[in-house]
Write a protein that holds these residues in place. Structure first.
Motif, PDB file in Angstrom:
ATOM      1  N   SER A 142     -22.258 -45.277  51.436  1.00  0.00           N
ATOM      2  CA  SER A 142     -22.838 -44.418  50.390  1.00  0.00           C
ATOM      3  C   SER A 142     -21.833 -43.469  49.744  1.00  0.00           C
ATOM      4  CB  SER A 142     -24.027 -43.628  50.957  1.00  0.00           C
ATOM      5  OG  SER A 142     -25.123 -44.481  51.191  1.00  0.00           O
ATOM      6  N   PRO A 143     -20.920 -42.830  50.494  1.00  0.00           N
ATOM      7  CA  PRO A 143     -19.975 -41.894  49.856  1.00  0.00           C
ATOM      8  C   PRO A 143     -18.867 -42.567  49.060  1.00  0.00           C
ATOM      9  CG  PRO A 143     -20.225 -41.459  52.231  1.00  0.00           C
ATOM     10  CD  PRO A 143     -20.788 -42.807  51.960  1.00  0.00           C
ATOM     11  N   LEU A 144     -18.738 -43.882  49.180  1.00  0.00           N
ATOM     12  CA  LEU A 144     -17.633 -44.576  48.507  1.00  0.00           C
ATOM     13  C   LEU A 144     -17.850 -44.631  46.996  1.00  0.00           C
ATOM     14  CD1 LEU A 144     -17.142 -47.609  50.938  1.00  0.00           C
ATOM     15  CD2 LEU A 144     -15.840 -45.477  50.858  1.00  0.00           C
ATOM     16  N   PRO A 145     -16.759 -44.659  46.226  1.00  0.00           N
ATOM     17  CA  PRO A 145     -16.897 -44.774  44.759  1.00  0.00           C
ATOM     18  C   PRO A 145     -17.431 -46.149  44.374  1.00  0.00           C
ATOM     19  CG  PRO A 145     -14.596 -44.945  45.400  1.00  0.00           C
ATOM     20  CD  PRO A 145     -15.343 -44.549  46.640  1.00  0.00           C
ATOM     21  N   ILE A 146     -18.007 -46.229  43.184  1.00  0.00           N
ATOM     22  CA  ILE A 146     -18.555 -47.491  42.691  1.00  0.00           C
ATOM     23  C   ILE A 146     -17.487 -48.580  42.679  1.00  0.00           C
ATOM     24  CG2 ILE A 146     -19.586 -48.655  40.696  1.00  0.00           C
ATOM     25  CD1 ILE A 146     -21.512 -46.829  42.018  1.00  0.00           C
ATOM     26  N   ALA A 147     -16.238 -48.210  42.418  1.00  0.00           N
ATOM     27  CA  ALA A 147     -15.162 -49.194  42.347  1.00  0.00           C
ATOM     28  C   ALA A 147     -14.973 -49.942  43.659  1.00  0.00           C
ATOM     29  CB  ALA A 147     -13.853 -48.515  41.961  1.00  0.00           C
ATOM     30  N   ALA A 148     -15.453 -49.382  44.768  1.00  0.00           N
ATOM     31  CA  ALA A 148     -15.319 -50.048  46.064  1.00  0.00           C
ATOM     32  C   ALA A 148     -16.110 -51.350  46.116  1.00  0.00           C
ATOM     33  CB  ALA A 148     -15.777 -49.113  47.181  1.00  0.00           C
ATOM     34  N   LEU A 149     -17.065 -51.525  45.204  1.00  0.00           N
ATOM     35  CA  LEU A 149     -17.847 -52.763  45.156  1.00  0.00           C
ATOM     36  C   LEU A 149     -17.099 -53.889  44.448  1.00  0.00           C
ATOM     37  CD1 LEU A 149     -21.396 -51.342  44.297  1.00  0.00           C
ATOM     38  CD2 LEU A 149     -20.598 -52.238  46.498  1.00  0.00           C
ATOM     39  N   ARG A 150     -15.907 -53.589  43.916  1.00  0.00           N
ATOM     40  CA  ARG A 150     -15.086 -54.595  43.237  1.00  0.00           C
ATOM     41  C   ARG A 150     -15.813 -55.209  42.038  1.00  0.00           C
ATOM     42  NH1 ARG A 150     -14.395 -58.645  47.629  1.00  0.00           N
ATOM     43  NH2 ARG A 150     -16.399 -57.775  48.220  1.00  0.00           N
ATOM     44  N   LEU A 151     -16.408 -54.340  41.237  1.00  0.00           N
ATOM     45  CA  LEU A 151     -17.109 -54.796  40.039  1.00  0.00           C
ATOM     46  C   LEU A 151     -16.112 -55.048  38.912  1.00  0.00           C
ATOM     47  CD1 LEU A 151     -20.147 -52.334  40.005  1.00  0.00           C
ATOM     48  CD2 LEU A 151     -20.009 -54.616  41.025  1.00  0.00           C
ATOM     49  N   ALA A 152     -16.568 -55.798  37.929  1.00  0.00           N
ATOM     50  CA  ALA A 152     -15.741 -56.066  36.757  1.00  0.00           C
ATOM     51  C   ALA A 152     -15.534 -54.781  35.969  1.00  0.00           C
ATOM     52  CB  ALA A 152     -16.414 -57.124  35.870  1.00  0.00           C
ATOM     53  N   PRO A 153     -14.431 -54.686  35.206  1.00  0.00           N
ATOM     54  CA  PRO A 153     -14.172 -53.465  34.422  1.00  0.00           C
ATOM     55  C   PRO A 153     -15.331 -53.078  33.509  1.00  0.00           C
ATOM     56  CG  PRO A 153     -12.226 -54.855  34.452  1.00  0.00           C
ATOM     57  CD  PRO A 153     -13.321 -55.646  35.106  1.00  0.00           C
ATOM     58  N   THR A 154     -16.001 -54.068  32.915  1.00  0.00           N
ATOM     59  CA  THR A 154     -17.127 -53.743  32.025  1.00  0.00           C
ATOM     60  C   THR A 154     -18.274 -53.101  32.807  1.00  0.00           C
ATOM     61  OG1 THR A 154     -17.899 -56.027  32.324  1.00  0.00           O
ATOM     62  CG2 THR A 154     -16.603 -55.546  30.349  1.00  0.00           C
ATOM     63  N   ALA A 155     -18.494 -53.565  34.052  1.00  0.00           N
ATOM     64  CA  ALA A 155     -19.549 -52.991  34.880  1.00  0.00           C
ATOM     65  C   ALA A 155     -19.190 -51.563  35.300  1.00  0.00           C
ATOM     66  CB  ALA A 155     -19.782 -53.860  36.116  1.00  0.00           C
ATOM     67  N   LEU A 156     -17.910 -51.319  35.568  1.00  0.00           N
ATOM     68  CA  LEU A 156     -17.477 -49.966  35.936  1.00  0.00           C
ATOM     69  C   LEU A 156     -17.638 -49.001  34.759  1.00  0.00           C
ATOM     70  CD1 LEU A 156     -14.258 -50.786  38.016  1.00  0.00           C
ATOM     71  CD2 LEU A 156     -16.505 -50.072  38.876  1.00  0.00           C
ATOM     72  N   LEU A 157     -17.356 -49.493  33.552  1.00  0.00           N
ATOM     73  CA  LEU A 157     -17.572 -48.662  32.357  1.00  0.00           C
ATOM     74  C   LEU A 157     -19.047 -48.329  32.186  1.00  0.00           C
ATOM     75  CD1 LEU A 157     -15.148 -50.314  29.757  1.00  0.00           C
ATOM     76  CD2 LEU A 157     -14.952 -48.033  30.771  1.00  0.00           C
ATOM     77  N   ALA A 158     -19.904 -49.320  32.407  1.00  0.00           N
ATOM     78  CA  ALA A 158     -21.345 -49.099  32.300  1.00  0.00           C
ATOM     79  C   ALA A 158     -21.817 -48.110  33.360  1.00  0.00           C
ATOM     80  CB  ALA A 158     -22.088 -50.427  32.439  1.00  0.00           C
ATOM     81  N   ALA A 159     -21.255 -48.209  34.566  1.00  0.00           N
ATOM     82  CA  ALA A 159     -21.645 -47.289  35.640  1.00  0.00           C
ATOM     83  C   ALA A 159     -21.331 -45.849  35.262  1.00  0.00           C
ATOM     84  CB  ALA A 159     -20.918 -47.670  36.936  1.00  0.00           C
ATOM     85  N   ARG A 160     -20.154 -45.629  34.674  1.00  0.00           N
ATOM     86  CA  ARG A 160     -19.805 -44.263  34.240  1.00  0.00           C
ATOM     87  C   ARG A 160     -20.734 -43.797  33.125  1.00  0.00           C
ATOM     88  NH1 ARG A 160     -14.407 -46.030  35.329  1.00  0.00           N
ATOM     89  NH2 ARG A 160     -14.103 -46.728  33.179  1.00  0.00           N
ATOM     90  N   LYS A 161     -21.093 -44.733  32.245  1.00  0.00           N
ATOM     91  CA  LYS A 161     -21.990 -44.382  31.131  1.00  0.00           C
ATOM     92  C   LYS A 161     -23.341 -43.900  31.638  1.00  0.00           C
ATOM     93  CE  LYS A 161     -24.433 -46.528  27.232  1.00  0.00           C
ATOM     94  NZ  LYS A 161     -24.646 -47.793  26.464  1.00  0.00           N
ATOM     95  N   PHE A 162     -23.848 -44.536  32.719  1.00  0.00           N
ATOM     96  CA  PHE A 162     -25.149 -44.159  33.259  1.00  0.00           C
ATOM     97  C   PHE A 162     -25.045 -43.087  34.353  1.00  0.00           C
ATOM     98  CE2 PHE A 162     -26.105 -48.445  31.568  1.00  0.00           C
ATOM     99  CZ  PHE A 162     -27.187 -48.118  30.766  1.00  0.00           C
ATOM    100  N   GLY A 163     -23.850 -42.583  34.575  1.00  0.00           N
ATOM    101  CA  GLY A 163     -23.682 -41.491  35.529  1.00  0.00           C
ATOM    102  C   GLY A 163     -23.599 -41.910  36.986  1.00  0.00           C
ATOM    103  N   PHE A 164     -23.310 -43.181  37.241  1.00  0.00           N
ATOM    104  CA  PHE A 164     -23.151 -43.646  38.617  1.00  0.00           C
ATOM    105  C   PHE A 164     -21.697 -43.444  39.044  1.00  0.00           C
ATOM    106  CE2 PHE A 164     -26.484 -46.922  37.231  1.00  0.00           C
ATOM    107  CZ  PHE A 164     -27.536 -46.073  37.578  1.00  0.00           C
ATOM    108  N   GLU A 165     -21.492 -42.585  40.016  1.00  0.00           N
ATOM    109  CA  GLU A 165     -20.136 -42.321  40.490  1.00  0.00           C
ATOM    110  C   GLU A 165     -19.891 -42.889  41.880  1.00  0.00           C
ATOM    111  OE1 GLU A 165     -19.396 -38.168  40.271  1.00  0.00           O
ATOM    112  OE2 GLU A 165     -19.537 -38.074  38.074  1.00  0.00           O
TER     113      GLU A 165
END
Length: 217
Positions: free
Chosen positions: A15-38
């Motif tokens: 739970s405390p890990l950043p979203i990037a730890a899930l190894r998502l695609a760059p577009t998904a990481l951009l979307a996560a920041r847009k929706f406030g998922f850190e």
């Protein structure tokens, strides 16, 4: 650093890990920041349907893999000298015919490498990457080193039905993990009327009349 986690403590551990730890695609990481998922903890309250629409279906797969509820295939590291080809499709494919045609393209590239190195394949591994991030793997082996495309394609074709394309396959790779020097048929055996087929010695004889094709019932 490796951390041992109790099977029942996975959610708390990641739970405390950043979203990037899930190894998502760059577009998904951009979307996560847009929706406030850190952090991964921010994803738990969101229902899976809306989450998939926001970050894409692979994000759900990555979450399930992190929770060990979905298996994640381990892709072996390949020797840099190992004959290998990789292709990404413009659009995902899902039919057996499309997979077979793409397989022929991969084999063409791989056998060119084998020929340049003077090698024949004793085993091949075909890996298809699905749009959900999971992999489909089939492998074949041969009794003798070969680089004949038609022969290798026939062997691989027998395993096409084992490939589950899911929502589609978007990338393929093919490697030859086991290779051996490809020796041409010994000229002396040809001149004496012998050749090696598989593991059987076959004697060639002159036929006084053309052969007719026999029909077996």
């Amino acid at each position: 650093m490796l951390t041992r986690v109790d099977p029942h403590g996975t959610v708390e551990a990641i739970s405390p890990l950043p979203i990037a730890a899930l190894r998502l695609a760059p577009t998904a990481l951009l979307a996560a920041r847009k929706f406030g998922f850190e952090r991964i903890a921010d994803l738990w309250p969101v229902a899976r349907g809306p989450l998939a629409r926001r970050l894409g279906l692979p994000a759900i797969t990555r979450l399930d893999q992190a929770l060990c509820s979905v298996a994640e295939p381990i892709t072996p590291r390949h020797d840099a000298e190992m004959p290998a080809v990789d292709r990404r499709l413009l659009e995902p494919i899902s039919t057996a015919d499309a997979i077979e045609k793409f397989m022929a393209d991969l084999l063409g590239g791989l056998t060119e490498q084998l020929r340049a190195k003077g090698l024949g394949a004793r085993s091949l591994r075909l890996t298809g990457l699905r749009v959900d991030g999971s992999e489909q793997v089939v492998a074949i082996g041969t009794s003798q080193p070969t680089r004949e495309v038609s022969h290798l394609q026939r062997l691989l074709k027998l395993h096409i039905e084992r490939i589950d394309p899911g929502w589609g396959l978007e990338q393929f790779s093919m490697v030859a993990p086991h290779t051996e020097p490809f020796d041409a048929v010994d000229l002396g055996t040809v001149l004496t009327g012998e050749t090696l087929v598989g593991k059987l010695h076959v004697h060639l004889v002159e036929m006084p009349a053309p052969l007719t094709k026999a029909t077996h019932t």
